[in-house]
Enzyme design. Structure first.
Site, PDB file in Angstrom:
ATOM      1  N   HIS A  70      -6.394  -9.933   5.616  1.00 14.29           N
ATOM      2  CA  HIS A  70      -7.309 -10.831   6.327  1.00 14.29           C
ATOM      3  C   HIS A  70      -6.571 -11.989   6.988  1.00 14.29           C
ATOM      4  O   HIS A  70      -7.025 -12.511   8.006  1.00 14.29           O
ATOM      5  CB  HIS A  70      -8.389 -11.341   5.371  1.00 14.29           C
ATOM      6  CG  HIS A  70      -9.465 -10.341   5.110  1.00 14.29           C
ATOM      7  ND1 HIS A  70     -10.763 -10.501   5.529  1.00 14.29           N
ATOM      8  CD2 HIS A  70      -9.427  -9.136   4.480  1.00 14.29           C
ATOM      9  CE1 HIS A  70     -11.489  -9.447   5.177  1.00 14.29           C
ATOM     10  NE2 HIS A  70     -10.693  -8.603   4.527  1.00 14.29           N
ATOM     11  N   ASP A  71      -5.452 -12.396   6.421  1.00 13.05           N
ATOM     12  CA  ASP A  71      -4.654 -13.437   7.077  1.00 13.05           C
ATOM     13  C   ASP A  71      -3.842 -12.845   8.226  1.00 13.05           C
ATOM     14  O   ASP A  71      -3.846 -13.372   9.337  1.00 13.05           O
ATOM     15  CB  ASP A  71      -3.716 -14.106   6.071  1.00 13.05           C
ATOM     16  CG  ASP A  71      -2.969 -15.281   6.681  1.00 13.05           C
ATOM     17  OD1 ASP A  71      -3.625 -16.140   7.310  1.00 13.05           O
ATOM     18  OD2 ASP A  71      -1.736 -15.354   6.539  1.00 13.05           O
ATOM     19  N   GLY A  89      -1.057 -14.374  13.279  1.00  9.31           N
ATOM     20  CA  GLY A  89      -0.701 -13.296  12.366  1.00  9.31           C
ATOM     21  C   GLY A  89      -0.602 -13.771  10.930  1.00  9.31           C
ATOM     22  O   GLY A  89      -1.466 -14.516  10.436  1.00  9.31           O
ATOM     23  N   SER A  93      -3.112 -19.171   8.035  1.00 15.83           N
ATOM     24  CA  SER A  93      -4.208 -19.943   8.626  1.00 15.83           C
ATOM     25  C   SER A  93      -5.514 -19.784   7.860  1.00 15.83           C
ATOM     26  O   SER A  93      -6.346 -20.692   7.856  1.00 15.83           O
ATOM     27  CB  SER A  93      -4.411 -19.552  10.094  1.00 15.83           C
ATOM     28  OG  SER A  93      -4.833 -18.214  10.226  1.00 15.83           O
ATOM     29  N   HIS A 198      -7.053   0.490  -0.708  1.00 13.46           N
ATOM     30  CA  HIS A 198      -8.403   0.659  -1.261  1.00 13.46           C
ATOM     31  C   HIS A 198      -8.406   1.456  -2.559  1.00 13.46           C
ATOM     32  O   HIS A 198      -9.452   1.581  -3.199  1.00 13.46           O
ATOM     33  CB  HIS A 198      -9.314   1.316  -0.221  1.00 13.46           C
ATOM     34  CG  HIS A 198      -9.760   0.369   0.845  1.00 13.46           C
ATOM     35  ND1 HIS A 198     -10.691   0.678   1.819  1.00 13.46           N
ATOM     36  CD2 HIS A 198      -9.390  -0.921   1.092  1.00 13.46           C
ATOM     37  CE1 HIS A 198     -10.872  -0.363   2.607  1.00 13.46           C
ATOM     38  NE2 HIS A 198     -10.091  -1.338   2.197  1.00 13.46           N
ATOM     39  N   ASP A 216     -12.837   3.774  -5.887  1.00 13.57           N
ATOM     40  CA  ASP A 216     -12.527   5.048  -6.529  1.00 13.57           C
ATOM     41  C   ASP A 216     -12.651   4.886  -8.038  1.00 13.57           C
ATOM     42  O   ASP A 216     -12.961   3.797  -8.538  1.00 13.57           O
ATOM     43  CB  ASP A 216     -11.160   5.602  -6.099  1.00 13.57           C
ATOM     44  CG  ASP A 216      -9.954   4.912  -6.732  1.00 13.57           C
ATOM     45  OD1 ASP A 216     -10.137   3.965  -7.531  1.00 13.57           O
ATOM     46  OD2 ASP A 216      -8.822   5.310  -6.429  1.00 13.57           O
ATOM     47  N   THR A 218     -10.408   5.004 -10.360  1.00 10.27           N
ATOM     48  CA  THR A 218      -9.240   4.467 -11.078  1.00 10.27           C
ATOM     49  C   THR A 218      -8.743   3.193 -10.391  1.00 10.27           C
ATOM     50  O   THR A 218      -7.632   3.166  -9.852  1.00 10.27           O
ATOM     51  CB  THR A 218      -8.107   5.511 -11.134  1.00 10.27           C
ATOM     52  OG1 THR A 218      -7.801   5.924  -9.785  1.00 10.27           O
ATOM     53  CG2 THR A 218      -8.508   6.720 -11.959  1.00 10.27           C
TER      54      THR A 218
END
Length: 360
Positions: A70-71, A89, A93, A198, A216, A218
Site C-alpha cells: 500500500h505504501d 513509491g 508517505s 495472500h 486460505d 493455512t
C-alpha cells in the site's frame, strides 16, 4: 625469471582476493557489512518481541506485509508524463500522511498497523519508508516456508502525499487492475507473483462481521494452498452474505476476494497461478524477485545500502506441493490454464472450516 614474477604476482592477487571484506561490529556481538545496517539489528530485536508477539506470523505480520504494498504502489509514471505528481513509491508517505492516505478507499483500516509501527520508526530514528519495508520483510520471514526478502536501507524521510486511487480495489475489473499494475511496471504474471502474499493474509474491512477471515486454510504458512483453494469452485459466503469486492469461497470461514477469483481464472494469468500449486519453491523465488522490485519503486537502488543480512532466515516449508482440503477433489476445480493439465493432488483430511486469525 619473468615467468616466476608473473606466477608470484598472480598468487598474491589471488590471496588478496580471498581476504574477506571488513565487517563492522554491531550490538550483541553481531556484525554487518556496512555500519548503516547495525541499527536494523536493534530494530529487529524490538519488533520481533513488541510488534510480532515473539516472532509470530500473526495479524501484525500479515498487516505489515500488506502495508509494504500500500505504501509502494503509490507510484505512477503515467501521471508523471501528464505533468502531475506521480507519487514517491516506497517512500513512507502512508505513514507520514496517514490521516490522508489511510482514508483512501483501498487503504481503509491500514491506520491501525501504521500507528502500531510509527513509534518504532521514531524510536530508532529510521525513515518511515525504510521501516515499512523492513517490517514487512521481517514479518514474512516469521511465516513457515517464507522468503528471505531483500532489504535495502537509506530511503529519505521526505515525502509527499500519494495521489489517490493508485491502490487497486478488490472490486475493480481485471483489465483495470492489470493496467494500474502495468503503469507501476509490473506484468500480469508479476502481479500473480506478488499475490503470493495472500497465502498469509486475511480480510477485516470488506465484511467486518468476520474480522480476520483468511484467504486460505493455512494463514500462518507461506505455502501454495492459496493458489489451489482460490481455484476451487465457490459455494458460499462465510459471513453476512455478498459484499462489494467479495466472491463465493469453497470452505466455511475462508474469504475470497473478487479480484483473486478473477485473476486466478483469467487466461493471461491462469498458467502462472497454476504453476505454484506444486512448486512452492518457485512461488517463493518469484515472490522474492517481485518484492525486490516493488520495495524500491521511486528510489535509486544505487543510493541504498544492502542490509538483507539482518533479515532472519525463515523456517523451511512443510511441503512443496499443495493439497485439496478435506472433501474436495479435482472435480471442484475451475481449470483455466490450457497449456498444461491440472496437477494431481492428494486430498488431505482435516478441518472442514477455517478459523479466523486471532487478534494479537
Amino acid at each position: 625469471m619473468f615467468s616466476k614474477y608473473i606466477v608470484s604476482f598472480l598468487a598474491l592477487a589471488a590471496a588478496v582476493g580471498a581476504v574477506p571484506s571488513k565487517r563492522v561490529s554491531c550490538s550483541k556481538g553481531r556484525s554487518a557489512s556496512n555500519e548503516k545496517c547495525c541499527v536494523w539489528f536493534d530494530v529487529l530485536d524490538d519488533i520481533q518481541v513488541n510488534l510480532f508477539d515473539g516472532s509470530k506470523c500473526g495479524e501484525e505480520a500479515h498487516e505489515s506485509l500488506r502495508l509494504t504494498f500500500h505504501d509502494a504502489i503509490g507510484f505512477s509514471p503515467k501521471l508523471t508524463r501528464e505533468g502531475k505528481f506521480g507519487g514517491g513509491g516506497a517512500d513512507g508517505s502512508i505513514m507520514a500522511f496517514a490521516q490522508i492516505e489511510t482514508n483512501f478507499k483501498a487503504s481503509i483500516g491500514m491506520d491501525e498497523i501504521v500507528e502500531e509501527q510509527r513509534p518504532f520508526a521514531l524510536k530508532h530514528k529510521v525513515s518511515f519508508g525504510d521501516f515499512i519495508q523492513f517490517a514487512g520483510a521481517v514479518a514474512v520471514s516469521n511465516c513457515a516456508g517464507g522468503p528471505r526478502l531483500q532489504f535495502l536501507a537509506g530511503r529519505s524521510n521526505i515525502s509527499r502525499v500519494s495521489p489517490p486511487d493508485l491502490v487497486p480495489l478488490p472490486e475493480d475489473p481485471v483489465d483495470k487492475i492489470f493496467a494500474r499494475m502495468g503503469d507501476a511496471g509490473f506484468s500480469p504474471n508479476e502481479l500473480v507473483d506478488l499475490l503470493a502474499s495472500h497465502t498469509v493474509a486475511a480480510q477485516d474491512q470488506i465484511d467486518p462481521t468476520i474480522h480476520g477471515s483468511p484467504f486460505d486454510s493455512t494463514p500462518s504458512d507461506f505455502d501454495a494452498q492459496f493458489f489451489v483453494e482460490t481455484l476451487l469452485k465457490g459455494t458460499l459466503f462465510p459471513g453476512n452474505g455478498s459484499n462489494v469486492g467479495e466472491a463465493e469461497s469453497p470452505i466455511p470461514g475462508e474469504f475470497r476476494l473478487q479480484s483473486d477469483d478473477l485473476i486466478a481464472r483469467d487466461p493471461r494469468t491462469a498458467c502462472e497461478w497454476q504453476a505454484f500449486i506444486t512448486n512452492q519453491k518457485l512461488m517463493v523465488e518469484r515472490f522474492t524477485k517481485a518484492m525486490a522490485k516493488m520495495s524500491t519503486l521511486g528510489n535509486n537502488v544505487h543510493e541504498l545500502v544492502d542490509c538483507s543480512e539482518v533479515i532472519p532466515i525463515p523456517s523451511k516449508a512443510t511441503t512443496n506441493v499443495a493439497h485439496f482440503p478435506d472433501g474436495k477433489t479435482i472435480k471442484d476445480i475451475d481449470h483455466v490454464c490450457k497449456a498444461t493439465p491440472f496437477p494431481i493432488l492428494k486430498t488431505q483430511p482435516g478441518p472442514t472450516s477455517v478459523p479466523v486469525v486471532p487478534d494479537s
